[in-house]
Design a protein around this motif. Structure first.
Motif, PDB file in Angstrom:
ATOM      1  N   GLU A 237       0.752  -1.067   0.050  1.00 48.81           N
ATOM      2  CA  GLU A 237       0.104  -0.014   0.024  1.00 48.81           C
ATOM      3  C   GLU A 237       0.989   1.314  -0.059  1.00 48.81           C
ATOM      4  OE1 GLU A 237      -2.393  -0.495   3.500  1.00 48.81           O
ATOM      5  OE2 GLU A 237      -3.961  -1.965   2.390  1.00 48.81           O
ATOM      6  N   ILE A 238       0.507   2.196  -0.961  1.00 49.27           N
ATOM      7  CA  ILE A 238       1.415   3.343  -1.039  1.00 49.27           C
ATOM      8  C   ILE A 238       0.462   4.680  -0.492  1.00 49.27           C
ATOM      9  CG2 ILE A 238       2.496   4.929  -2.764  1.00 49.27           C
ATOM     10  CD1 ILE A 238       3.152   2.424  -4.641  1.00 49.27           C
ATOM     11  N   PRO A 239       0.992   5.481   0.314  1.00 56.61           N
ATOM     12  CA  PRO A 239       2.575   5.629   0.600  1.00 56.61           C
ATOM     13  C   PRO A 239       2.975   4.986   1.789  1.00 56.61           C
ATOM     14  CG  PRO A 239       1.262   7.497   1.390  1.00 56.61           C
ATOM     15  CD  PRO A 239       0.065   6.623   0.762  1.00 56.61           C
ATOM     16  N   ALA A 240       2.114   4.317   2.543  1.00 55.62           N
ATOM     17  CA  ALA A 240       2.349   3.499   3.776  1.00 55.62           C
ATOM     18  C   ALA A 240       3.527   2.637   3.577  1.00 55.62           C
ATOM     19  CB  ALA A 240       1.297   2.925   4.385  1.00 55.62           C
ATOM     20  N   LEU A 241       3.594   2.097   2.382  1.00 55.66           N
ATOM     21  CA  LEU A 241       4.599   0.825   1.869  1.00 55.66           C
ATOM     22  C   LEU A 241       4.627  -0.269   2.938  1.00 55.66           C
ATOM     23  CD1 LEU A 241       7.590   2.904   0.532  1.00 55.66           C
ATOM     24  CD2 LEU A 241       5.881   1.833  -0.656  1.00 55.66           C
ATOM     25  N   THR A 242       3.388  -0.608   3.426  1.00 58.26           N
ATOM     26  CA  THR A 242       3.156  -1.991   4.238  1.00 58.26           C
ATOM     27  C   THR A 242       2.472  -2.821   3.361  1.00 58.26           C
ATOM     28  OG1 THR A 242       1.140  -0.967   5.093  1.00 58.26           O
ATOM     29  CG2 THR A 242       3.171  -0.810   6.374  1.00 58.26           C
ATOM     30  N   LEU A 243       2.634  -4.082   3.303  1.00 55.47           N
ATOM     31  CA  LEU A 243       1.974  -5.210   2.663  1.00 55.47           C
ATOM     32  C   LEU A 243       0.478  -4.989   2.818  1.00 55.47           C
ATOM     33  CD1 LEU A 243       4.394  -8.182   3.192  1.00 55.47           C
ATOM     34  CD2 LEU A 243       3.768  -7.207   1.118  1.00 55.47           C
ATOM     35  N   ARG A 244      -0.305  -5.372   1.972  1.00 48.00           N
ATOM     36  CA  ARG A 244      -1.793  -5.326   1.894  1.00 48.00           C
ATOM     37  C   ARG A 244      -2.085  -6.475   2.907  1.00 48.00           C
ATOM     38  NH1 ARG A 244      -2.311  -6.586  -3.711  1.00 48.00           N
ATOM     39  NH2 ARG A 244      -3.410  -8.422  -3.169  1.00 48.00           N
ATOM     40  N   ALA A 245      -3.256  -6.323   3.467  1.00 50.56           N
ATOM     41  CA  ALA A 245      -3.462  -7.170   4.604  1.00 50.56           C
ATOM     42  C   ALA A 245      -3.858  -8.758   4.108  1.00 50.56           C
ATOM     43  CB  ALA A 245      -5.027  -6.581   5.272  1.00 50.56           C
ATOM     44  N   ASP A 246      -4.135  -8.877   2.852  1.00 52.71           N
ATOM     45  CA  ASP A 246      -4.417 -10.314   2.407  1.00 52.71           C
ATOM     46  C   ASP A 246      -3.188 -10.764   1.621  1.00 52.71           C
ATOM     47  OD1 ASP A 246      -4.871  -9.518  -1.059  1.00 52.71           O
ATOM     48  OD2 ASP A 246      -4.533  -8.018   0.304  1.00 52.71           O
ATOM     49  N   ILE A 247      -1.854 -10.126   1.938  1.00 46.91           N
ATOM     50  CA  ILE A 247      -0.706 -10.595   1.633  1.00 46.91           C
ATOM     51  C   ILE A 247       0.033 -11.259   2.579  1.00 46.91           C
ATOM     52  CG2 ILE A 247       1.522 -10.034   0.177  1.00 46.91           C
ATOM     53  CD1 ILE A 247      -0.658  -9.913  -1.768  1.00 46.91           C
ATOM     54  N   ALA A 248       0.202 -12.549   2.427  1.00 52.42           N
ATOM     55  CA  ALA A 248       0.916 -13.324   3.364  1.00 52.42           C
ATOM     56  C   ALA A 248       0.706 -12.878   4.792  1.00 52.42           C
ATOM     57  CB  ALA A 248       2.316 -13.445   3.267  1.00 52.42           C
ATOM     58  N   PRO A 249      -0.924 -12.845   5.190  1.00 48.86           N
ATOM     59  CA  PRO A 249      -0.875 -12.352   6.470  1.00 48.86           C
ATOM     60  C   PRO A 249      -0.544 -12.993   7.733  1.00 48.86           C
ATOM     61  CG  PRO A 249      -2.979 -13.733   5.402  1.00 48.86           C
ATOM     62  CD  PRO A 249      -1.775 -13.900   4.425  1.00 48.86           C
ATOM     63  N   GLU A 250       0.106 -14.330   7.496  1.00 48.38           N
ATOM     64  CA  GLU A 250       0.245 -15.041   8.579  1.00 48.38           C
ATOM     65  C   GLU A 250       2.058 -14.725   8.989  1.00 48.38           C
ATOM     66  OE1 GLU A 250       2.038 -17.023   5.027  1.00 48.38           O
ATOM     67  OE2 GLU A 250      -0.053 -16.174   5.876  1.00 48.38           O
ATOM     68  N   GLN A 251       2.677 -13.873   8.008  1.00 48.27           N
ATOM     69  CA  GLN A 251       3.973 -13.704   8.165  1.00 48.27           C
ATOM     70  C   GLN A 251       4.537 -12.308   8.519  1.00 48.27           C
ATOM     71  OE1 GLN A 251       5.131 -14.724   4.188  1.00 48.27           O
ATOM     72  NE2 GLN A 251       6.265 -16.552   5.077  1.00 48.27           N
ATOM     73  N   THR A 252       5.437 -12.268   9.545  1.00 48.71           N
ATOM     74  CA  THR A 252       6.213 -11.053   9.556  1.00 48.71           C
ATOM     75  C   THR A 252       7.497 -10.766   9.431  1.00 48.71           C
ATOM     76  OG1 THR A 252       6.244 -11.231  11.805  1.00 48.71           O
ATOM     77  CG2 THR A 252       4.003 -10.132  11.221  1.00 48.71           C
ATOM     78  N   GLY A 253       8.093  -9.737   9.686  1.00 42.74           N
ATOM     79  CA  GLY A 253       9.857  -9.726   9.374  1.00 42.74           C
ATOM     80  C   GLY A 253      10.007  -9.885   8.131  1.00 42.74           C
ATOM     81  N   TYR A 254      11.461 -10.399   8.135  1.00 46.54           N
ATOM     82  CA  TYR A 254      12.195 -10.460   6.511  1.00 46.54           C
ATOM     83  C   TYR A 254      11.281 -11.313   5.572  1.00 46.54           C
ATOM     84  CZ  TYR A 254      16.133  -8.404   8.730  1.00 46.54           C
ATOM     85  OH  TYR A 254      16.982  -7.377   9.494  1.00 46.54           O
ATOM     86  N   ALA A 255      10.748 -12.571   6.108  1.00 51.12           N
ATOM     87  CA  ALA A 255      10.183 -13.425   5.513  1.00 51.12           C
ATOM     88  C   ALA A 255       8.917 -13.169   4.444  1.00 51.12           C
ATOM     89  CB  ALA A 255       9.713 -14.712   6.157  1.00 51.12           C
ATOM     90  N   ALA A 256       8.030 -12.055   5.119  1.00 49.31           N
ATOM     91  CA  ALA A 256       7.042 -11.431   4.628  1.00 49.31           C
ATOM     92  C   ALA A 256       7.168 -10.986   3.223  1.00 49.31           C
ATOM     93  CB  ALA A 256       6.424 -10.258   5.408  1.00 49.31           C
ATOM     94  N   HIS A 257       8.525 -10.541   2.902  1.00 49.27           N
ATOM     95  CA  HIS A 257       8.906  -9.804   1.747  1.00 49.27           C
ATOM     96  C   HIS A 257       9.479 -10.519   0.529  1.00 49.27           C
ATOM     97  CE1 HIS A 257       8.096  -6.064   3.677  1.00 49.27           C
ATOM     98  NE2 HIS A 257       8.796  -6.709   4.802  1.00 49.27           N
ATOM     99  N   LEU A 258       9.316 -11.783   0.672  1.00 45.08           N
ATOM    100  CA  LEU A 258       9.626 -12.942  -0.038  1.00 45.08           C
ATOM    101  C   LEU A 258       8.507 -13.692  -0.703  1.00 45.08           C
ATOM    102  CD1 LEU A 258      12.497 -14.652   1.500  1.00 45.08           C
ATOM    103  CD2 LEU A 258      12.908 -13.643  -0.807  1.00 45.08           C
ATOM    104  N   ALA A 259       8.035 -13.662  -1.771  1.00 46.31           N
ATOM    105  CA  ALA A 259       6.874 -14.103  -2.448  1.00 46.31           C
ATOM    106  C   ALA A 259       7.003 -15.623  -2.303  1.00 46.31           C
ATOM    107  CB  ALA A 259       6.624 -13.917  -3.858  1.00 46.31           C
ATOM    108  N   SER A 260       5.830 -16.176  -1.779  1.00 49.10           N
ATOM    109  CA  SER A 260       5.644 -17.778  -1.624  1.00 49.10           C
ATOM    110  C   SER A 260       5.045 -18.333  -2.948  1.00 49.10           C
ATOM    111  CB  SER A 260       4.601 -18.035  -0.544  1.00 49.10           C
ATOM    112  OG  SER A 260       4.484 -19.642  -0.676  1.00 49.10           O
TER     113      SER A 260
END
Length: 265
Positions: A237-260
């Motif tokens: 989401e821009i400009p917050a630059l946080t992952l959308r709520a529906d993207i890897a909701p179970e993940q946080t930290g570095y791993a969340a920024h790797l696409a599964s």
């Protein structure tokens, strides 16, 4: 293809020195053109400071790392050593950063290479900033279309850097380099080549290590890159630059920024 090796180890006869010599020969034997920036041999100046520009911004404003580097880059006023390394990056189709892991990161001289060469307008501060985009970065940028790989040695055992190891996972330790230094300006980042227990290297193990490194170098332009999520690809989401709520909701930290590989990830 053109390959730039940015090398940071102070001892030419070290394991790193031998691996660098092997890599250069292997790449050249495969028909690639190779340049090496041997930072210690070059006596590379590590600190970013006001001396990195041949002339300062107009006026008497205090030194500002970003604004001063932007002015120098835009007006052809960069220190010649910085401009030369930027030209090598433009030339390269792939970049290898080779270094020993010191205190959980790269040696200071290599960090200084990044800070000085990655000028504003060259490696960051580029692209449109709007409600739809937040600049050309994280998968885009002036270095997009090029590949990058780390060659790293460490004295610790592989188990020390495992998922439950005392030092933390190697993937997490290298994430700021992979994601922040390489992916940020646009590189496709291939998985690193890591040598553990670097101080315990007999002839047989060295032969096995170079064989494995040789295969990785052969695959440099074909290996699948780390699947980082592009900033402007819709996951954030821009400009917050946080992952959308529906993207890897179970993940946080570095791993969340790797696409599964999982659907919808």
């Amino acid at each position: 293809m053109n390959v730039l090796i940015v090398y940071a180890h102070p001892e030419p006869t070290s394991l790193n020195g031998s691996l660098r010599a092997f890599a250069v020969q292997r790449l050249q034997d495969a028909g690639h053109r190779v340049q090496v920036s041997d930072l210690y041999a070059m006596q590379w100046k590590a600190p970013l400071d006001a001396g990195d520009a041949l002339a300062r911004r107009p006026g008497d404003a205090p030194f500002h790392p970003s604004l001063d580097s932007q002015f120098a880059f835009a007006n052809g006023l960069q220190s010649p050593d910085i401009a030369a390394e930027q030209e090598k990056l433009r030339w390269a189709d792939a970049v290898i950063l080779q270094f020993p892991l010191w205190w959980f990161s790269m040696p200071a001289i290599l960090k200084g290479w990044v800070e000085r060469v990655y000028a504003c307008g060259f490696a960051y501060g580029v692209g449109e900033h709007s409600d739809a985009r937040w600049g050309d970065r994280y998968g885009e940028g002036n270095l997009a279309g090029k590949r990058a790989m780390l060659v790293v040695t460490t004295g610790g055992w592989a188990s020390h850097y495992s998922a439950r190891g005392i030092n933390g996972p190697m993937a997490d330790i290298l994430f700021p380099i992979h994601h922040g230094i390489l992916y940020y300006p646009g590189f496709d980042v291939v998985p690193p080549f890591v040598v553990f227990r670097a101080g315990k290297m007999g002839a047989a193990r060295f032969a096995a290590t170079t064989e494995a490194l040789g295969q990785r170098l052969d695959d440099l332009f074909t290996a699948a890159p780390l699947p980082f999520r592009p900033q402007n690809g819709g996951a954030y989401e821009i400009p917050a630059l946080t992952l959308r709520a529906d993207i890897a909701p179970e993940q946080t930290g570095y791993a969340a920024h790797l696409a599964s590989a999982a659907p919808g990830a």
